[in-house]
Design a protein around this motif. Structure first.
Motif, PDB file in Angstrom:
ATOM      1  N   TYR A  47     -26.417  -6.829 -54.331  1.00 52.38           N
ATOM      2  CA  TYR A  47     -26.175  -7.674 -55.507  1.00 52.38           C
ATOM      3  C   TYR A  47     -26.915  -8.989 -55.323  1.00 52.38           C
ATOM      4  CZ  TYR A  47     -22.406  -9.873 -52.683  1.00 52.38           C
ATOM      5  OH  TYR A  47     -21.681 -10.504 -51.697  1.00 52.38           O
ATOM      6  N   ASP A  48     -26.912  -9.802 -56.349  1.00 52.53           N
ATOM      7  CA  ASP A  48     -27.664 -11.055 -56.428  1.00 52.53           C
ATOM      8  C   ASP A  48     -27.572 -11.883 -55.132  1.00 52.53           C
ATOM      9  OD1 ASP A  48     -28.865 -13.403 -57.095  1.00 52.53           O
ATOM     10  OD2 ASP A  48     -27.558 -13.880 -58.792  1.00 52.53           O
ATOM     11  N   VAL A  49     -28.709 -11.987 -54.427  1.00 52.92           N
ATOM     12  CA  VAL A  49     -28.733 -12.682 -53.130  1.00 52.92           C
ATOM     13  C   VAL A  49     -28.419 -14.169 -53.288  1.00 52.92           C
ATOM     14  CG1 VAL A  49     -30.171 -13.204 -51.111  1.00 52.92           C
ATOM     15  CG2 VAL A  49     -30.350 -10.981 -52.209  1.00 52.92           C
ATOM     16  N   SER A  50     -28.676 -14.723 -54.479  1.00 48.64           N
ATOM     17  CA  SER A  50     -28.413 -16.161 -54.664  1.00 48.64           C
ATOM     18  C   SER A  50     -26.924 -16.484 -54.472  1.00 48.64           C
ATOM     19  CB  SER A  50     -28.880 -16.637 -56.046  1.00 48.64           C
ATOM     20  OG  SER A  50     -28.070 -16.088 -57.056  1.00 48.64           O
ATOM     21  N   LEU A  51     -26.059 -15.511 -54.724  1.00 46.92           N
ATOM     22  CA  LEU A  51     -24.624 -15.721 -54.472  1.00 46.92           C
ATOM     23  C   LEU A  51     -24.351 -15.841 -52.972  1.00 46.92           C
ATOM     24  CD1 LEU A  51     -22.877 -13.313 -56.989  1.00 46.92           C
ATOM     25  CD2 LEU A  51     -22.316 -15.725 -56.690  1.00 46.92           C
ATOM     26  N   LYS A  52     -25.041 -15.023 -52.186  1.00 48.00           N
ATOM     27  CA  LYS A  52     -24.869 -15.084 -50.729  1.00 48.00           C
ATOM     28  C   LYS A  52     -25.412 -16.421 -50.195  1.00 48.00           C
ATOM     29  CE  LYS A  52     -25.255 -10.066 -50.489  1.00 48.00           C
ATOM     30  NZ  LYS A  52     -25.803  -8.866 -49.879  1.00 48.00           N
ATOM     31  N   GLU A  53     -26.540 -16.834 -50.773  1.00 54.48           N
ATOM     32  CA  GLU A  53     -27.134 -18.111 -50.347  1.00 54.48           C
ATOM     33  C   GLU A  53     -26.220 -19.281 -50.719  1.00 54.48           C
ATOM     34  OE1 GLU A  53     -30.835 -17.543 -52.342  1.00 54.48           O
ATOM     35  OE2 GLU A  53     -31.776 -16.560 -50.603  1.00 54.48           O
ATOM     36  N   TYR A  54     -25.604 -19.188 -51.904  1.00 47.35           N
ATOM     37  CA  TYR A  54     -24.654 -20.214 -52.349  1.00 47.35           C
ATOM     38  C   TYR A  54     -23.486 -20.329 -51.360  1.00 47.35           C
ATOM     39  CZ  TYR A  54     -20.522 -21.891 -54.928  1.00 47.35           C
ATOM     40  OH  TYR A  54     -19.365 -22.532 -55.293  1.00 47.35           O
ATOM     41  N   ARG A  55     -22.957 -19.165 -50.943  1.00 44.43           N
ATOM     42  CA  ARG A  55     -21.820 -19.197 -50.014  1.00 44.43           C
ATOM     43  C   ARG A  55     -22.226 -19.846 -48.685  1.00 44.43           C
ATOM     44  NH1 ARG A  55     -21.300 -13.095 -51.096  1.00 44.43           N
ATOM     45  NH2 ARG A  55     -20.236 -12.956 -53.117  1.00 44.43           N
ATOM     46  N   LEU A  56     -23.431 -19.508 -48.196  1.00 40.61           N
ATOM     47  CA  LEU A  56     -23.898 -20.107 -46.934  1.00 40.61           C
ATOM     48  C   LEU A  56     -24.074 -21.619 -47.075  1.00 40.61           C
ATOM     49  CD1 LEU A  56     -26.494 -17.428 -45.719  1.00 40.61           C
ATOM     50  CD2 LEU A  56     -24.215 -17.865 -44.790  1.00 40.61           C
ATOM     51  N   THR A  57     -24.531 -22.056 -48.253  1.00 43.41           N
ATOM     52  CA  THR A  57     -24.675 -23.499 -48.504  1.00 43.41           C
ATOM     53  C   THR A  57     -23.312 -24.186 -48.461  1.00 43.41           C
ATOM     54  OG1 THR A  57     -26.567 -23.030 -49.914  1.00 43.41           O
ATOM     55  CG2 THR A  57     -25.619 -25.208 -50.123  1.00 43.41           C
ATOM     56  N   GLU A  58     -22.305 -23.521 -49.041  1.00 44.31           N
ATOM     57  CA  GLU A  58     -20.938 -24.076 -49.019  1.00 44.31           C
ATOM     58  C   GLU A  58     -20.427 -24.192 -47.578  1.00 44.31           C
ATOM     59  OE1 GLU A  58     -18.966 -25.027 -52.026  1.00 44.31           O
ATOM     60  OE2 GLU A  58     -21.104 -25.107 -52.490  1.00 44.31           O
ATOM     61  N   ILE A  59     -20.763 -23.197 -46.740  1.00 40.70           N
ATOM     62  CA  ILE A  59     -20.387 -23.268 -45.318  1.00 40.70           C
ATOM     63  C   ILE A  59     -21.068 -24.455 -44.656  1.00 40.70           C
ATOM     64  CG2 ILE A  59     -20.633 -22.126 -43.064  1.00 40.70           C
ATOM     65  CD1 ILE A  59     -20.309 -19.427 -44.545  1.00 40.70           C
ATOM     66  N   ASP A  60     -22.382 -24.616 -44.930  1.00 41.61           N
ATOM     67  CA  ASP A  60     -23.141 -25.711 -44.310  1.00 41.61           C
ATOM     68  C   ASP A  60     -22.565 -27.081 -44.658  1.00 41.61           C
ATOM     69  OD1 ASP A  60     -24.854 -23.987 -43.027  1.00 41.61           O
ATOM     70  OD2 ASP A  60     -26.395 -24.049 -44.589  1.00 41.61           O
ATOM     71  N   LYS A  61     -22.088 -27.207 -45.898  1.00 44.40           N
ATOM     72  CA  LYS A  61     -21.477 -28.485 -46.314  1.00 44.40           C
ATOM     73  C   LYS A  61     -20.246 -28.793 -45.459  1.00 44.40           C
ATOM     74  CE  LYS A  61     -22.661 -28.111 -51.245  1.00 44.40           C
ATOM     75  NZ  LYS A  61     -22.066 -27.717 -52.536  1.00 44.40           N
ATOM     76  N   LEU A  62     -19.441 -27.774 -45.213  1.00 52.18           N
ATOM     77  CA  LEU A  62     -18.237 -27.986 -44.399  1.00 52.18           C
ATOM     78  C   LEU A  62     -18.590 -28.286 -42.947  1.00 52.18           C
ATOM     79  CD1 LEU A  62     -15.795 -25.176 -45.605  1.00 52.18           C
ATOM     80  CD2 LEU A  62     -15.576 -27.621 -46.006  1.00 52.18           C
ATOM     81  N   VAL A  63     -19.594 -27.581 -42.437  1.00 55.80           N
ATOM     82  CA  VAL A  63     -20.008 -27.776 -41.040  1.00 55.80           C
ATOM     83  C   VAL A  63     -20.476 -29.215 -40.824  1.00 55.80           C
ATOM     84  CG1 VAL A  63     -21.713 -27.110 -39.297  1.00 55.80           C
ATOM     85  CG2 VAL A  63     -20.569 -25.354 -40.652  1.00 55.80           C
ATOM     86  N   ALA A  64     -21.171 -29.760 -41.830  1.00 56.31           N
ATOM     87  CA  ALA A  64     -21.664 -31.139 -41.738  1.00 56.31           C
ATOM     88  C   ALA A  64     -20.511 -32.133 -41.547  1.00 56.31           C
ATOM     89  CB  ALA A  64     -22.452 -31.491 -42.999  1.00 56.31           C
ATOM     90  N   GLU A  65     -19.340 -31.776 -42.068  1.00 55.78           N
ATOM     91  CA  GLU A  65     -18.174 -32.667 -41.940  1.00 55.78           C
ATOM     92  C   GLU A  65     -17.321 -32.325 -40.719  1.00 55.78           C
ATOM     93  OE1 GLU A  65     -16.121 -32.048 -45.599  1.00 55.78           O
ATOM     94  OE2 GLU A  65     -17.888 -32.524 -46.806  1.00 55.78           O
ATOM     95  N   ALA A  66     -17.691 -31.273 -40.002  1.00 55.00           N
ATOM     96  CA  ALA A  66     -16.859 -30.828 -38.876  1.00 55.00           C
ATOM     97  C   ALA A  66     -17.703 -30.651 -37.628  1.00 55.00           C
ATOM     98  CB  ALA A  66     -16.176 -29.508 -39.242  1.00 55.00           C
ATOM     99  N   PRO A  67     -18.117 -31.759 -37.016  1.00 58.01           N
ATOM    100  CA  PRO A  67     -19.053 -31.677 -35.883  1.00 58.01           C
ATOM    101  C   PRO A  67     -18.482 -30.948 -34.662  1.00 58.01           C
ATOM    102  CG  PRO A  67     -18.198 -33.920 -36.165  1.00 58.01           C
ATOM    103  CD  PRO A  67     -17.745 -33.142 -37.350  1.00 58.01           C
TER     104      PRO A  67
END
Length: 361
Positions: A47-67
């Motif tokens: 299915y649409d890979v952009s959805l998978k990329e979106y989810r990974l971006t959401e993870i990266d945002k959280l990681v940035a706040e959780a060193p």
């Protein structure tokens, strides 16, 4: 049951860009505990890979706040044995959550190869890596948690579906691969004392979910003014389970590994368990469609004067489908004190709001 802390653990989540996998990774990060998280996903275009990329971006945002968290994403395939073995050697995983799989009942009829590669060979690679994690006296994997599916119940007439029921009559290749996972895990748990828990998920839905699922696919079609097909003339019932409830269940199960015990013959009793995770509240498809359309209108995804009757078509049952899914979750409640509880309306409301925002409707 053996209680495991997640803090400071090395954890592998396969299918980490997938719907459940990404939500699990985000919830693990949100605990605030330090841990080493490795996510594996092949980012295929089922299915649409952009959805998978979106989810990974959401993870990266959280990681940035959780060193305190170490997060590594690896693009790779479960069927690549050398890669799996290398990851286990490099990270010495203590908890493994295998969510990577080729999903979908209908697709298994047209593209069976994908299911054998991912769900059978891929899972075998994970089991072998877990087995060898104990080589040379190493502590190795403390708990393997893996995704099974409510589809293993096939056309079971007895409801609700209990993990004590016989499940030897799959009606799709997808279901057969998931039952195979449980059988393989049982044999590896017995032979190599690997604590393993299978989770039979029931119709998971929510924001940023899978577009091949009814609620998402219906929305895509209605927006374009296309007609949606309601199978079995609307006489299907599904135990819809909101993704947050699924992830909460997975996290609790990760922390409770089946205990290793020795039998009278001096050999291991398999430290093996299987649980249902479902809402235990099957909804009729026509009621589900009504709630979906109300929430899509409320969120402004569809106009208030949308004529739904013009865009609905009742059609016969599809091959591989089953008339009802209904989870008996008493074992999950007993062992983990947890029962999914998000109502369908509440969950579809969150989906509709996400959809409006994501697709800029």
């Amino acid at each position: 049951m053996n209680h495991l802390e997640l803090k400071n653990k090395n954890i592998l989540v396969t299918g980490a860009a997938g719907f459940i996998g990404a939500n699990l990774v985000m919830k693990l990060i949100k605990t605030g505990d330090a841990m080493t998280l490795v996510g594996l996903d092949n980012m295929n275009d089922y299915y649409d890979v952009s959805l998978k990329e979106y989810r990974l971006t959401e993870i990266d945002k959280l990681v940035a706040e959780a060193p305190q968290n170490k997060w590594t994403f690896v693009k790779g395939d479960l069927a690549d044995k050398a890669l799996i073995d290398k990851l286990f050697a490099d990270y010495e995983f203590e908890i493994v959550v295998n969510l990577a799989a080729q999903a979908g009942v209908r697709y298994s009829i047209t593209n069976p190869d994908a299911y054998i590669n991912s769900n059978i060979i891929g899972f075998y690679n994970i089991l072998e890596a877990c087995r060898h994690s104990y080589d040379n006296g190493a502590k190795g994997v403390e708990h393997l948690v893996y995704a099974s599916s409510s589809s293993v119940y096939g056309g079971n007439k007895k409801v609700p579906f209990s993990t004590d029921d016989m499940v030897d009559n799959p009606v799709s290749l997808y279901a057969a691969t998931k039952k195979s996972n449980e059988l393989l895990a049982h044999s590896y748990s017995k032979l190599y004392n690997i604590p393993s828990t299978g989770l039979r998920f029931f119709t998971v839905y929510g924001p940023a979910g899978r577009p091949d699922m009814a609620y998402f696919g219906f929305t895509n079609k209605l927006i374009k003014g296309e007609t949606i097909q309601i199978f079995n003339y609307g006489n299907c019932k599904r135990d819809f389970t909101f993704v947050d409830d699924i992830v909460e269940g997975v996290m609790r199960v990760m922390q409770g590994a089946p205990e290793r015990k020795t039998g009278e013959d001096g050999l291991p009793l398999p430290p093996y368990a299987v649980y249902n995770i479902g809402n235990s509240n099957p909804e009729n498809l026509l009621d589900f469609v009504s709630i979906l359309q109300e929430e899509l209108v409320r969120a402004g995804v569809l106009p208030e004067d949308y004529n739904f009757e013009e865009h609905k078509k009742l059609v016969p049952m599809q091959p591989g489908d089953v008339p009802v899914t209904y989870a008996d979750t008493s074992a999950l409640e007993r062992d983990f004190g947890f029962k999914p509880s998000t109502s369908l309306r509440e969950g579809l409301c969150k989906f509709a709001e996400w959809y409006k925002d994501f697709y800029k409707v």
